[in-house]
Design an enzyme around this catalytic site. Structure first.
Site, PDB file in Angstrom:
ATOM      1  CB  VAL A  66     -12.990   5.200  13.835  1.00 38.74           C
ATOM      2  CG1 VAL A  66     -14.494   5.259  14.655  1.00 38.74           C
ATOM      3  CG2 VAL A  66     -11.658   6.343  14.367  1.00 38.74           C
ATOM      4  CB  SER A  67     -14.894   0.903  12.452  1.00 40.94           C
ATOM      5  OG  SER A  67     -13.103   0.471  11.779  1.00 40.94           O
ATOM      6  NE  ARG A  81      -2.039   5.690  13.431  1.00 44.13           N
ATOM      7  CZ  ARG A  81      -1.177   4.877  14.038  1.00 44.13           C
ATOM      8  NH1 ARG A  81      -0.332   6.405  14.654  1.00 44.13           N
ATOM      9  NH2 ARG A  81      -0.359   3.750  13.803  1.00 44.13           N
ATOM     10  CE1 TYR A 120      -3.600   1.917   0.689  1.00 42.89           C
ATOM     11  CE2 TYR A 120      -2.845   2.459   2.730  1.00 42.89           C
ATOM     12  CZ  TYR A 120      -3.784   3.207   1.043  1.00 42.89           C
ATOM     13  OH  TYR A 120      -4.605   4.128   1.847  1.00 42.89           O
ATOM     14  CG  PHE A 160     -10.946   1.714  19.788  1.00 38.97           C
ATOM     15  CD1 PHE A 160     -10.688   0.452  19.036  1.00 38.97           C
ATOM     16  CD2 PHE A 160     -10.284   2.884  19.826  1.00 38.97           C
ATOM     17  CE1 PHE A 160      -9.185   0.628  19.799  1.00 38.97           C
ATOM     18  CE2 PHE A 160      -8.356   2.611  19.950  1.00 38.97           C
ATOM     19  CZ  PHE A 160      -8.510   2.022  20.112  1.00 38.97           C
ATOM     20  CD  GLN A 198      -0.086   3.368  19.069  1.00 37.84           C
ATOM     21  OE1 GLN A 198       0.097   3.522  20.603  1.00 37.84           O
ATOM     22  NE2 GLN A 198      -0.760   2.240  18.820  1.00 37.84           N
TER      23      GLN A 198
END
Length: 321
Positions: A190-191, A213, A147, A193, A211
């Site tokens: 996000v999804s 974000r 990616y 959690f 870390q």
């Protein structure tokens, strides 16, 4: 009223693509949505199928596409580690062959073309926050390289086509974006959690959660995309697109637990390979060139996103555990 255009959105049934298709239809354009449904869902655009200005084509952009369009948004590519590492060769082909095919289409039709690049071109950065002039710190043969390097090669192709043939390009580097229609099992933080909190299962953070974000709500990101595409032709990017608000992964987990009223415990697991320690966009350029800045705060955006996933669970479309 905008001048009506025929706009191609590759990856148009994906999370970002479906929101972009909606926005373009709202502005009065004709939208050609192309997707192979590898990591997207037809349900994301089902509500648009009755609009006579919307057309859905199942197609893999690693093969040429022959259509007539005025603008192209090239969003096609699995964007979460679970999906892009599932078939790393196909991921690289989508970035490289897909870009060549879409750039060829732009050259033939004279269309302006936007490339959805990514903050992953910066890798695990040594510079913080990341400005567009930073060249990155990427492992060229790690598990994320299909990616990261695929998107870096795509940028190279876009600028080569621009210099060699004058193709009108726009290259945007998208940082973490979230909102309704995210894939519930895409492994993104996000999804992950929200789903774990709503189900009452352990919330898994990798490493110690220190870390960082930066999280941009989808409506803000789409606004930036549309403004960028409409900006003067000489402004080609690359340009960072994201929210500069920076949070640790642990802070995000605690906020989701609080907002869902969940009984989930937060547990730590080993850090995966090449996981960036920090990620935050420098969006000075977007502010100067587009007069754009994100407007939706994390708590507000999470409220809408939690509502979306809660609705999926209550509707029975997803297993509750």
């Amino acid at each position: 009223m905008h001048l009506r255009k025929r706009v191609l959105v590759t990856g148009g049934a994906g999370f970002l693509g479906s929101h972009l298709c909606e926005r373009l239809l709202h502005e009065g354009h004709e939208v050609l949505c192309v997707d192979n449904f590898f990591s997207s869902d037809r349900q994301n655009v089902e509500h648009l199928l009755d609009d006579r200005r919307f057309e859905l084509i199942r197609h893999d952009i690693t093969f040429p596409l022959f259509v007539e369009v005025d603008e192209i948004y090239n969003l096609a590519c699995p964007a979460s580690p679970i999906h892009y590492q599932h078939d790393p060769v196909q991921t690289t082909k989508t970035c490289v062959h897909g870009s060549i095919n879409m750039l060829g289409l732009a050259r033939r039709t004279g269309a302006r073309i936007f490339q959805a690049s990514t903050s992953e071109v910066y890798g695990d950065p040594d510079v913080h926050p990341q400005p567009e002039g930073y060249w990155g710190h990427v492992n060229p043969n790690g598990i994320r390289s299909c990616y990261d390097e695929g998107k870096r090669c795509a940028e190279s192709l876009f600028f080569s086509y621009h210099r060699q043939w004058g193709i009108p390009i726009k290259v945007g580097r998208i940082f973490n974006t979230y909102g309704p229609r995210m894939h519930p099992n895409d492994g993104r933080v996000v999804s992950n959690f929200i789903m774990q909190a709503l189900r009452g299962t352990d919330i898994t953070i990798y490493g110690d959660g220190s870390q960082t974000r930066s999280f941009c709500y989808v409506d803000d990101l789409i606004e930036c995309m549309v403004r960028f595409m409409a900006s003067p032709a000489e402004f080609v990017g690359p340009m960072n697109m994201g929210n500069p608000g920076e949070f640790t992964i642990r802070q995000l987990a605690e906020l989701v637990v609080e907002m869902t009223g969940s009984s989930s415990r937060i547990v730590c697991e080993p850090l995966p390979g090449d996981d960036p320690r920090q990620r935050r966009p420098d969006i000075t350029l977007a502010g100067e060139m587009l007069d754009w800045t994100p407007r939706i705060a994390l708590r507000e955006g999470l409220e809408k996103t939690i509502g979306y996933f809660d609705g999926l669970l209550r509707s029975g479309l997803l297993p509750s555990a």
